[in-house]
Design a protein around this motif. Sequence first.
Motif, PDB file in Angstrom:
ATOM      1  N   LEU B  67     -18.163  39.883 -14.459  1.00 40.10           N
ATOM      2  CA  LEU B  67     -18.782  41.169 -14.099  1.00 40.10           C
ATOM      3  C   LEU B  67     -17.788  42.310 -14.213  1.00 40.10           C
ATOM      4  O   LEU B  67     -18.094  43.362 -14.784  1.00 40.10           O
ATOM      5  N   SER B  68     -16.562  42.094 -13.699  1.00 39.44           N
ATOM      6  CA  SER B  68     -15.637  43.222 -13.703  1.00 39.44           C
ATOM      7  C   SER B  68     -15.141  43.502 -15.117  1.00 39.44           C
ATOM      8  O   SER B  68     -14.867  44.662 -15.448  1.00 39.44           O
ATOM      9  N   THR B  69     -15.033  42.455 -15.956  1.00 40.70           N
ATOM     10  CA  THR B  69     -14.643  42.707 -17.338  1.00 40.70           C
ATOM     11  C   THR B  69     -15.692  43.567 -18.043  1.00 40.70           C
ATOM     12  O   THR B  69     -15.365  44.567 -18.697  1.00 40.70           O
ATOM     13  N   VAL B  70     -16.941  43.195 -17.884  1.00 43.99           N
ATOM     14  CA  VAL B  70     -17.999  43.962 -18.529  1.00 43.99           C
ATOM     15  C   VAL B  70     -18.039  45.378 -17.980  1.00 43.99           C
ATOM     16  O   VAL B  70     -18.162  46.355 -18.731  1.00 43.99           O
ATOM     17  N   LEU B  71     -17.884  45.478 -16.655  1.00 43.28           N
ATOM     18  CA  LEU B  71     -17.851  46.797 -16.030  1.00 43.28           C
ATOM     19  C   LEU B  71     -16.718  47.622 -16.631  1.00 43.28           C
ATOM     20  O   LEU B  71     -16.901  48.792 -16.994  1.00 43.28           O
ATOM     21  N   GLY B  72     -15.555  46.974 -16.774  1.00 40.49           N
ATOM     22  CA  GLY B  72     -14.411  47.663 -17.356  1.00 40.49           C
ATOM     23  C   GLY B  72     -14.699  48.140 -18.761  1.00 40.49           C
ATOM     24  O   GLY B  72     -14.388  49.279 -19.119  1.00 40.49           O
ATOM     25  N   ILE B  73     -15.318  47.271 -19.551  1.00 44.71           N
ATOM     26  CA  ILE B  73     -15.640  47.656 -20.931  1.00 44.71           C
ATOM     27  C   ILE B  73     -16.526  48.896 -20.922  1.00 44.71           C
ATOM     28  O   ILE B  73     -16.291  49.869 -21.645  1.00 44.71           O
ATOM     29  N   LEU B  74     -17.554  48.890 -20.060  1.00 44.03           N
ATOM     30  CA  LEU B  74     -18.500  49.998 -20.065  1.00 44.03           C
ATOM     31  C   LEU B  74     -17.868  51.273 -19.520  1.00 44.03           C
ATOM     32  O   LEU B  74     -18.088  52.364 -20.049  1.00 44.03           O
ATOM     33  N   VAL B  75     -17.054  51.123 -18.477  1.00 41.62           N
ATOM     34  CA  VAL B  75     -16.436  52.317 -17.896  1.00 41.62           C
ATOM     35  C   VAL B  75     -15.484  52.945 -18.908  1.00 41.62           C
ATOM     36  O   VAL B  75     -15.538  54.139 -19.183  1.00 41.62           O
ATOM     37  N   LEU B 491     -34.892  49.245 -14.378  1.00 42.03           N
ATOM     38  CA  LEU B 491     -35.797  48.378 -13.618  1.00 42.03           C
ATOM     39  C   LEU B 491     -35.051  47.160 -13.112  1.00 42.03           C
ATOM     40  O   LEU B 491     -35.188  46.744 -11.961  1.00 42.03           O
ATOM     41  N   ARG B 492     -34.255  46.589 -14.002  1.00 39.22           N
ATOM     42  CA  ARG B 492     -33.513  45.395 -13.643  1.00 39.22           C
ATOM     43  C   ARG B 492     -32.648  45.620 -12.413  1.00 39.22           C
ATOM     44  O   ARG B 492     -32.612  44.820 -11.505  1.00 39.22           O
ATOM     45  N   PHE B 493     -31.918  46.739 -12.387  1.00 38.87           N
ATOM     46  CA  PHE B 493     -30.999  46.840 -11.257  1.00 38.87           C
ATOM     47  C   PHE B 493     -31.663  47.363 -10.010  1.00 38.87           C
ATOM     48  O   PHE B 493     -31.311  46.970  -8.919  1.00 38.87           O
ATOM     49  N   PHE B 494     -32.704  48.210 -10.174  1.00 39.00           N
ATOM     50  CA  PHE B 494     -33.373  48.657  -8.952  1.00 39.00           C
ATOM     51  C   PHE B 494     -34.127  47.519  -8.297  1.00 39.00           C
ATOM     52  O   PHE B 494     -33.895  47.157  -7.156  1.00 39.00           O
ATOM     53  N   VAL B 495     -35.022  46.919  -9.061  1.00 36.80           N
ATOM     54  CA  VAL B 495     -35.852  45.862  -8.468  1.00 36.80           C
ATOM     55  C   VAL B 495     -35.018  44.614  -8.220  1.00 36.80           C
ATOM     56  O   VAL B 495     -34.992  44.064  -7.127  1.00 36.80           O
ATOM     57  N   GLY B 496     -34.294  44.190  -9.272  1.00 36.71           N
ATOM     58  CA  GLY B 496     -33.550  42.935  -9.172  1.00 36.71           C
ATOM     59  C   GLY B 496     -32.554  42.945  -8.037  1.00 36.71           C
ATOM     60  O   GLY B 496     -32.611  42.102  -7.143  1.00 36.71           O
ATOM     61  N   TYR B 497     -31.658  43.934  -8.024  1.00 33.48           N
ATOM     62  CA  TYR B 497     -30.610  43.911  -7.013  1.00 33.48           C
ATOM     63  C   TYR B 497     -31.117  44.300  -5.641  1.00 33.48           C
ATOM     64  O   TYR B 497     -30.555  43.878  -4.634  1.00 33.48           O
ATOM     65  N   GLY B 498     -32.182  45.122  -5.601  1.00 32.28           N
ATOM     66  CA  GLY B 498     -32.784  45.415  -4.311  1.00 32.28           C
ATOM     67  C   GLY B 498     -33.273  44.138  -3.652  1.00 32.28           C
ATOM     68  O   GLY B 498     -32.930  43.818  -2.512  1.00 32.28           O
ATOM     69  N   LEU B 499     -34.033  43.360  -4.405  1.00 31.74           N
ATOM     70  CA  LEU B 499     -34.535  42.094  -3.887  1.00 31.74           C
ATOM     71  C   LEU B 499     -33.381  41.177  -3.518  1.00 31.74           C
ATOM     72  O   LEU B 499     -33.407  40.490  -2.495  1.00 31.74           O
ATOM     73  N   VAL B 539     -26.594  34.485 -15.775  1.00 28.48           N
ATOM     74  CA  VAL B 539     -25.639  34.832 -16.828  1.00 28.48           C
ATOM     75  C   VAL B 539     -26.347  35.332 -18.094  1.00 28.48           C
ATOM     76  O   VAL B 539     -25.998  36.395 -18.604  1.00 28.48           O
ATOM     77  N   PRO B 540     -27.336  34.609 -18.611  1.00 26.21           N
ATOM     78  CA  PRO B 540     -27.981  35.144 -19.814  1.00 26.21           C
ATOM     79  C   PRO B 540     -28.666  36.484 -19.589  1.00 26.21           C
ATOM     80  O   PRO B 540     -28.688  37.318 -20.497  1.00 26.21           O
ATOM     81  N   ASN B 541     -29.193  36.716 -18.384  1.00 25.25           N
ATOM     82  CA  ASN B 541     -29.794  38.018 -18.128  1.00 25.25           C
ATOM     83  C   ASN B 541     -28.750  39.118 -18.183  1.00 25.25           C
ATOM     84  O   ASN B 541     -28.970  40.168 -18.790  1.00 25.25           O
ATOM     85  N   ASP B 542     -27.594  38.845 -17.569  1.00 27.27           N
ATOM     86  CA  ASP B 542     -26.508  39.822 -17.654  1.00 27.27           C
ATOM     87  C   ASP B 542     -26.091  40.026 -19.099  1.00 27.27           C
ATOM     88  O   ASP B 542     -25.815  41.148 -19.529  1.00 27.27           O
ATOM     89  N   ILE B 546     -25.780  43.317 -21.415  1.00 21.85           N
ATOM     90  CA  ILE B 546     -24.587  43.704 -22.183  1.00 21.85           C
ATOM     91  C   ILE B 546     -24.953  43.977 -23.629  1.00 21.85           C
ATOM     92  O   ILE B 546     -24.536  44.982 -24.212  1.00 21.85           O
ATOM     93  N   THR B 547     -25.720  43.065 -24.207  1.00 25.97           N
ATOM     94  CA  THR B 547     -26.106  43.241 -25.606  1.00 25.97           C
ATOM     95  C   THR B 547     -26.815  44.579 -25.796  1.00 25.97           C
ATOM     96  O   THR B 547     -26.488  45.350 -26.701  1.00 25.97           O
ATOM     97  N   VAL B 548     -27.787  44.840 -24.925  1.00 27.63           N
ATOM     98  CA  VAL B 548     -28.550  46.084 -25.038  1.00 27.63           C
ATOM     99  C   VAL B 548     -27.629  47.288 -24.886  1.00 27.63           C
ATOM    100  O   VAL B 548     -27.641  48.206 -25.707  1.00 27.63           O
TER     101      VAL B 548
END
Lengths: 704, 704
Positions: B67-75, B491-499, B539-542, B546-548
Motif C-alpha cells: 500500500l505505501s509503495t503504491v501510495l508513494g508512486i502516486l504521490v 465509489l470504491r473508497f467511499f463505500v468500500g472503506y466506509g463499510l 489485492v487484485p481489487n487494489d 492501480i492499473t486504472v
Amino acid sequence: MFLFAWLSKKPSNNVIYYPNRILRGLEPWEGSRTRNPFSWIKEAMNSTEADVVSLSGIDTAVYFVFLSTVLGILVLSGIVLLPVLLPIAGTDDGVTRAQTTSNGSFSNLDKLSMGNIPEKSPRLWAFLMATYWVSFVTFYLLWKAYKHVSVLRATALMTPEVKPEQFVILVRDIPPIPQGQTRKEQVDSYFKTIYPETFYRSMVVTKNKEVNKIWKELGGYKKKLARAEAIFAASKMTGKPEGTKPTNKIGFLGLVGRKVDTIDYCNEKISELVPKLESEQKITIKEKQQASALVFFNSREVAASAAQNLHAQMVDTWTVTEAPEPRQLIWNNLPMKFYARQIRQYVVYVIVALTIFFYMIPIGFVSAFTTLKNLKKLLPFLKSIVDQAEIKTVLEAFLPQIALLVFLALLPKFLMILTKAEGIPSVSHAVRGTSGKYFYFTVLNVFIGVTLGGTLFSSFKSIQKQPDTVVTLLASSLPGNATFFLTFVALRFFVGYGLELSRIVPLIIYHLKKKYLCKTEAELKEAWIPGDLGYATRVPNDLLIITVTLCYSVIAPLIIPFGVLYFGLGWLILRNQALKVYVPSYESYGRMWPHMHTRILAALIIYQVTMFGYFGVKKFFYATFLIPLPILSLIFAFVCSKKFYRSFRDTPLEVACQDLKETPDMQNIFRSYIPPSLSSEKFDDGDQFEDALSQQVSRTGSSV
Amino acid sequence: MFLFAWLSKKPSNNVIYYPNRILRGLEPWEGSRTRNPFSWIKEAMNSTEADVVSLSGIDTAVYFVFLSTVLGILVLSGIVLLPVLLPIAGTDDGVTRAQTTSNGSFSNLDKLSMGNIPEKSPRLWAFLMATYWVSFVTFYLLWKAYKHVSVLRATALMTPEVKPEQFVILVRDIPPIPQGQTRKEQVDSYFKTIYPETFYRSMVVTKNKEVNKIWKELGGYKKKLARAEAIFAASKMTGKPEGTKPTNKIGFLGLVGRKVDTIDYCNEKISELVPKLESEQKITIKEKQQASALVFFNSREVAASAAQNLHAQMVDTWTVTEAPEPRQLIWNNLPMKFYARQIRQYVVYVIVALTIFFYMIPIGFVSAFTTLKNLKKLLPFLKSIVDQAEIKTVLEAFLPQIALLVFLALLPKFLMILTKAEGIPSVSHAVRGTSGKYFYFTVLNVFIGVTLGGTLFSSFKSIQKQPDTVVTLLASSLPGNATFFLTFVALRFFVGYGLELSRIVPLIIYHLKKKYLCKTEAELKEAWIPGDLGYATRVPNDLLIITVTLCYSVIAPLIIPFGVLYFGLGWLILRNQALKVYVPSYESYGRMWPHMHTRILAALIIYQVTMFGYFGVKKFFYATFLIPLPILSLIFAFVCSKKFYRSFRDTPLEVACQDLKETPDMQNIFRSYIPPSLSSEKFDDGDQFEDALSQQVSRTGSSV
C-alpha cells in the motif's frame, strides 16, 4: 576400409590406431597376432557398454546410446515403411501418366516416392499411417534411451571411487569484501557458518593471466632445451663425437637477430624465468583474488546438496553450481559477474542469429546456382562442358554438397569462441552450447535453406503472386530435393567414415612430423595424441542427418537405408575409434543426453509439421489427423523433461549418499584443482597445508 | 467514520472492533478511557512495522509495504504531474474551440485532460516526459520495496524462536511401496539413508475423509449438547427451579420426526460416536496411508536444504517442498499425483480463460447499455424518468458501477475452488493463485472490457470499416471513459472503506446472533471471530485501482488525487483493522510480495503501451521515444526476479543457519502437524512416542 586393415597391422602405426589403449597402459592388440584384417569389426560388435565406459567414459557411452537409438528408430521405421510404401508408390502411375509427356526428367527415385501419388488419392492413407508409425517408434525408443542413460549416469555418480569433482562446488558472484577481511577469510567464514562440520577449505580463484604467460614461456624454453639436447645427442651419435651444438637466432620467428647457442640460451632463460614465475605466483595468490571460489567439502553428499541450495538472501550473490572436473574448468570465465554473463548470453544469441541468417543468403544462392539446369540456363557457354557425361555426373552429384561442406567447416570454431564468451565455467558445457548453436545453423541453413533456396529461385515469381506459408512452401519443395539429400547422406558416410576409420590425415601428419620435426619423446607423443570425439560438431552433424532422414522417411522411403547405413557404420567405426583411438578430454557424466534428446524431438516435430504441410499440398483433407502428432511430441518432451531432466542438472541425493570405498584424501582432491601454472614443488610438499590455520599461511595457501 | 467513532466507544462492541487484541490477551484500549474519537488515526499513524509484524504477521506487513509503495508512486507522480500537466491542458483550447459548437457535452473534467490537447501539439512533449517520470518513480519505489520486503522475510525466517514449519518438509509422489514394507518404513528408510543424523521421523499422509466426517459429526453433537445445557441452565434461572429440558426433533432439519430430550440424545450419540471415531482413527492410520508424507528434521538448516534438493533420480518421484504451516495445509491435495497436478493446472487455466472471455460479453453489454445516453436512445419511454435531475445523477454515477460490483462479487469463491483443484498444498499458495486469476479477470474485463465495450458499441460501424489494433482502439477510447473510472475509484473508497472501518455488517450480524442464537461462550466467540484480511480479493481489487490510476495518470491527471485518497485512506483504515480487528489465518512470510510486484509491473506495462497508443492517436510522431519504456520494464522485471525471487521460493541457507533460542522440542513440532480429527488424548500422553522404535507402535504412530 582395406586401407585401414592394411595400415593398422603395422606396429609402427600403433600410436595412430590404438592411442587410447596405449595411454591406458594396455597392449594395443589383445590376443593373437594372427588376427584377420576384419577382426576389429568383431571386437567392436562384441564390446559391451561397460567396456566403453571403462575405456572412454560415460559421455562416449551416451553417444553410443544416441547412435543406437537413432539406428533403432530408422530400422524399425524401415522395416514397416519400405515393404509397404514402396510398392504403393511404385505401382501408382497417376502422376507419371499425367506428366511424362510434358516432363521427361521423372527419374526412378521419384517414382518410388510419395511424389508419385496423385492428389487426394486414397493411397495417401498408408503414408499418413506411416507418419504415425515413425513418430511412435521414436517416442518409444527415446523413452527407453532416456531411462537407460539416466541409469548410466546415476551408476557412474554412485561409484565408490573418489572423484574430486564430487566434493567441490563452484561459488561465483561473491559480494565485495567487507572491511578488514581478505577474500579468503570472507569465503571461509561464510561457509564455515553454514557447514560447520563438513566444510573442508576453499580455493579463491585468481587472475592468472600474467602467471600463465610466464609459465607458458618457461614451458616453451624447457621444450626447446630438451629438443636442443636431443639434437645435440643425436649429432654426437652420427657426426663428430663432440657433436654440433644447435644454434638459433633470437629475433622474430628465429629468422633474424643474433645467433646464440640454443642450450646455453635456454638454460639462461629458464634460470631467469623460474624466480620470476615464483614471485608472480606469490603476487597472484595474494593480490589477484577474484570474486569466485571453489569450496571443498568432506562429504560428497553435502557437496551435492550445497550445489543445489540457495545460500544468500540476495539471489545474485554467492551463486553455486557443481564444480566441473579440474581439467575442464575455464578459469578465465569463473570470476565473470552475474549480469555480465546474462548480457553476454543475449548478445551471443543475437550474433548467432545474425550469423545464421547472413549465411542463409550465400547458401541459398550457391544451391540455386549449382543445380546444373540453372547453370546451363544462366551460363550458356558452360553447356558444352557440362553436357559431357562424366563431368555432368560428378558435378551433379557433388558440386553443391562440396560447397556446403566447405561452408560448414568454417563455423564450429567461431561458435565455440562465442559460446565461451558467454561466461560458461566448463568445457563440457561450452561444447553443449556450441553443439546447440551448430544444430540450429545446420538445420536452418543446410536443410531448410537448401530446400527453400532451390525453390525460391525456381518459383520466385509464383511466390510473389501467392504469398504462402513457410510450411507449405517447405513441404512442396521437399520432394524436389530428395535426390540432393540422398547423395548428401551417402557422401557423408562414404567420405566421412572412410576418413574416420583409416585416419589417413593424422597418419600422414604423424609420419611427417616423426620424420622431420619431432626429436624428443614428448614431442612424438604430442604428435600422435588423438584428441577427443569432438561432440561439438559430430553431434549436430548426426542430428542434421536425422532431421533429413526423418523428413524424407515417408516422402521418399528410399532414404531410410542410407540413414541406417550412416548410423550403423557410424556405430561400428566409432566403437572401434572410441575403444582404441580417441581419448576423452572431459567427463560430464552424460549431460549431453538431454541436449540430444530435445533435438531429436525437434527434428521429429519438423518432420511432423512438414508432413502435415505436404499432405496439404497433396490436397488430402484427412491431413488434419496429423495435427495431434506435434502436440503429442510436445507433451512427450514435457513429460521427459519433468521426469528426467533435473537429475542431469543436479546430482540426486539418493545417488550421492552411496558409500565410498575409502575415506577421501582431501589434500589430493584440493591439490588436483590447483591450476598447473600456480603449482610448484614448494607448495606440493604438504607442510603448507598442515598449518593452514595460521593467518598468513592460510592466505598464501588459499589459492594454491 | 463518525458512526465508527461512536460505535467503537461502546464496550459491548469491543469484540467487533478489537477482536485481534482480545484474542492476543491484550486490553482492547490502551491508555485512558478519555481518548477522543479520532485517536485511532493517531494510533494507526504511530504504529510501527514491528507492531504490525508482532500483532498480525509478516504477510500483513508486506501488504502495508504494498500500500505505501503504491501510495508513494502516486504521490510522487502527482506532485509533478498535477501542477505541470493541468495548466498545460487547461490553457489549451485547440480541441475545445473546434468542437464546442458541435458538441456541448464537453465537461470540465475533459478540459483538464490530455484530450484537450490538439493533435501534433508541441505541448504533448510535457505528457511524454510525464510518462517517463511515472515509470521511473515506479521502478525506484518498487526496487526499494522489494529490498525491504526481502529483509523483512529474512528477518522473520531468522527468528530464534522455534517455528514448526521450519523443521518439516513435504514429500509427495512417493513411488509404490516395495514388497514387504509398509509406506512408513519405506519413507523412514529412504530419509534415514540420506540424512542419517538429522532425520527425526516422518508422518505419512492418510486419507481422512471418513474420520473427518465422524469427527465433524461428533463435534456437532458436542456443540449441541453444550447449547442444550446452557438453555437448560438458563431456564432454571428464569422459570421453574427444576428447569425445562430442551427437546428437538431428529428428522430432516429438526422439523420432522420423533421428539427427544436433546441432552440425553446428544450424550447417547456422543458415547456412540467416540468408539467409532477411535476405531476409524486406527483404520485410517494403518490402512489409508497415501503416497505423501511430512518429514521432520532435527535442524532447520537441514530442513531448508532438504526442501530445495533433488532427492530421487526419477525427478517425478519423491518431490519435496517446504512444508506450509499446519493450519494452512490442504490435506486432501497432498497425495495428488505429479502428472495429475500438471494436467489439472492446465485444465484450470483453460476454464479460467473461458470464464474471463465469457464474462466479457455480458459486461460489455451492461456497460454499453447503462450509459444514460444509450438508455435514452434505446428505450425512449424511460426518458421522462431519467431526465429527472436526482435520478439522473444517481443513475449516471452508480448504475454501471453497481452492475460491475455485483458481477465481481460472484467470482472469487469460484476461482478459489478452481485453484484448490489444481492440487496446491497450502492455503496461502491457493490464495496467491486465486488472486492472480482474479487480477487477470478484473483487468481484462473491468478495465479493458469496459473501455472497449463502450467504444465498440458507440463506434461499431467505424471499426468494421477500419479494423484497428487493440492498443490503438484501447488508447483512443480511454479518454471517453475517464469519468467512469474516476467515479469507480471514488465509489470504491467511499463505500468500500466506509463499510470496512465501521464494520456495520459484522456488527449487526453479531448483535443479532448474540440476541437470538448464541447460548454458549464458544458460540459467541464464533460470532465475532473476524477472519483474515482476505488477500484473494483485496489485492487484485487494489491492483485494478492501480492499473486504472496509472493508465489515466497522464491522460487525466485529476485521477491521481483519487488514487492517493484510495490508498492513503486504505493504509490508515486497514492499519487500524490489522492492529485491532483481523486475525491472520496463515503466515507465508511475505510470499505474496513477488506476486504483487509482478502485477504492479504488469499494470505499468499496460500503462506504457496504452500511452504509446494514445500518443499515436494524437499523431505525435515523437511517440517512438516511448518504445524503450516497456523494454526497460521487462529488464527491470527480469533483474528483480533474478536478484530476489528465489529467496522467496526457497529459504536461503545463510538465513536458516541462524542459531535458535532453545533446542527445538521435536515432539511438540511433530504433534502440531497431527490433523485434529486424528489426534486423541490417547496419542497425546507422550508414551506412545517414546518407544516409537518398536515395529507395531511406530507404524501406528506414523500418521498421528
